[in-house]
Design an enzyme around this catalytic site. Structure first.
Site, short mmCIF file in Angstrom:
data_model
loop_
_atom_site.label_atom_id
_atom_site.label_comp_id
_atom_site.label_asym_id
_atom_site.label_seq_id
_atom_site.Cartn_x
_atom_site.Cartn_y
_atom_site.Cartn_z
N ASP A 1 0.85 -1.19 0.00
CA ASP A 1 0.00 0.00 0.00
C ASP A 1 0.88 1.24 0.00
OD1 ASP A 1 -2.43 -1.31 0.02
OD2 ASP A 1 -2.37 -1.60 2.18
N TYR B 1 5.06 -8.90 7.67
CA TYR B 1 4.66 -7.51 7.91
C TYR B 1 4.79 -7.18 9.39
CZ TYR B 1 2.40 -8.00 3.35
OH TYR B 1 2.15 -8.23 2.02
N TYR C 1 -4.38 -9.15 1.61
CA TYR C 1 -4.52 -7.75 2.02
C TYR C 1 -4.52 -7.68 3.54
CZ TYR C 1 -5.83 -6.66 -2.80
OH TYR C 1 -5.84 -6.50 -4.16
#
Ligand SMILES: [Zn+2]
Ligand SMILES: [Zn+2]
Length: 441
Positions: free
Chosen positions: A266, A334, A406
């Site tokens: 993103d 992440y 996502y």
């Protein structure tokens, strides 16, 4: 006798230059080029004709001399015929087999080398286009006079041009992946020179947020400029591809670049750790022998600490496809900062880690990207979630999962479109505050 007889037969019907006559017998008598071969055949016919004259057979002798003078452009025959007072057609000689192309080779080579002057290359390949009527005429003559030893005009052109260019430039011929591709169009008289793309693999770190991976045009004005984008025509002012591609374009003196990332993050996510793999295609480069460490240094020095590239390697085009396929399955890690409605406890985070150990998440295309992406269900694996408390209602989670998931929606649940989600397991609304990619396999 075979060769001179056939040659004379051909010349009695067609105008043929030395090279083209030699080419009709190209496979016979190696190590003599077609030009010299043709000239030797004409010389031999000429000598026989002169013998006829000496022996008093003037009619036959003169007839043969007239053929090689008019249709073979053989100069010694011209002067004898003049002495014999035999008139010949002095019209301009144009070979019917090559249309005079053979004589233009040097001019084409000269112009090509001129065009290559400012391009760095080690290898090249040459292709030629010739008028189709020459090819069909050649075929007709070959079959009509039964000439099994002939070579095609196109082949001779390719061969001669290649050899002469090696001699003049000191470069090498390479067919599979030449640094430059030369195309000579003998129909339109145009020469095209094209440097082959260079592909560089690397990994990029994105050190600041609000940078898109690709150039992102303002959706409102389509790049024309409007109040929403402050008349820039862009939704985001900076992109990873420009930060990397811009300096590389200059270094290689290239026409343009094409950026291929192994997936994308993103706009508000950073990329840390080893970085995200990418391949940049440098299109029509005028330079090509540039050290990888110099490329990394120039890009990193000029990026203003926004981006850093590393692990560079020159690669082949096929890696782009691999990169795209693998991006959908390789492991990503992440680091996410998450805010919850209400307090969060150690016990709850333990439950969260438990619930997300080696599970498959079902995810419908997030609402926020629905405009750009098809609405479908993805099934992606989460390997682990490792969470720790930062403050009463904020915690940090290290999420390791398959590419293509996502993450923000895994946290929020996206109104039930992603299952399970942190919101669902914790039983309170969770929201992503900050997102960093810390590893891409
Ligand atoms: Zn010719
Ligand atoms: Zn706009």
């Amino acid at each position: 006798m075979y060769i001179t007889e056939v040659a004379l037969k051909v010349m009695s019907e067609h105008k043929v230059c030395d090279s083209c006559l030699g080419r009709l017998f190209s496979m016979l008598g190696r190590n003599i080029d077609n030009h010299n071969k043709g000239k030797a055949i004409k010389t031999s016919i000429y000598i026989s004709a002169c013998r006829n004259l000496f022996k008093g057979n003037c009619k036959d002798g003169a007839k043969i001399l007239k053929i090689i003078a008019e249709n073979g452009d053989f100069k010694p025959a011209h002067s004898i015929l003049r002495k014999l007072n035999i008139s010949i057609n002095e019209k301009e000689f144009i070979c019917e087999l090559c249309g005079g192309l053979i004589d233009k080779i040097d001019e084409y080579i000269h112009n090509t080398i001129e065009k290559l002057k400012n391009i760095e290359y080690n290898t090249f390949a040459v292709g030629v286009t010739i008028p189709p009527e020459l090819m069909s005429r050649e075929d007709t003559i070959r079959s009509k006079f039964k000439l099994p030893y002939a070579e095609a005009l196109k082949r001779e052109l390719n061969r001669r041009i290649g050899l002469k260019m090696i001699l003049l430039t000191g470069k090498h011929v390479e067919f599979k992946a030449p640094d430059v591709l030369v195309h000579m169009d003998f129909i339109r008289g145009v020469i095209n020179v094209k440097a082959r793309s260079i592909f560089i693999f690397g990994r990029y770190l994105k050190l600041k947020r609000e940078i898109s991976q690709n150039i992102w045009i303002c959706n409102n004005c389509n790049g024309l400029g409007c109040t929403q984008c402050n008349w820039t025509g862009r939704k985001y002012q900076i992109s990873i591809e420009e930060l990397i591609g811009g300096p590389i374009l200059k270094m290689f003196d290239a026409k343009k670049w094409k950026f291929h990332g192994a997936g994308r993050e993103d706009v508000d996510a950073r990329v840390l750790g080893r970085g995200r793999p990418f391949v940049i295609e440098v299109i029509e480069p005028k330079r090509r022998n540039i050290k990888l460490e110099d490329i990394a240094k120039v890009v990193n020095d000029s990026s203003g600490e926004l981006v850093k590239i590393q692990d560079l390697a020159y690669v082949s085009k096929s890696l782009i496809k691999d990169l795209k396929i693998k991006a959908k399955i390789t492991k990503k890690t992440y680091n996410v900062k998450i805010k919850v409605d209400g307090d969060v406890s150690e016990e709850e985070l333990r439950r969260l880690a438990e619930a997300f150990r080696n599970i498959i998440v079902e995810q419908r295309t997030p609402i926020r990207v629905l405009r750009r992406r098809a609405d479908k269900i993805r099934r992606k694996k989460i390997y682990s979630v490792d969470a720790k408390i930062i403050s009463n209602n904020v915690f940090e989670a290290i999420i390791t999962c398959q590419g293509g998931l996502y993450i923000k929606e895994v946290v929020s649940g996206d109104n039930g479109r992603t299952k399970p989600s942190f919101t669902e397991i914790l039983g309170k609304k969770a929201m992503c505050l900050e997102l960093d990619v810390i590893d891409v396999e």
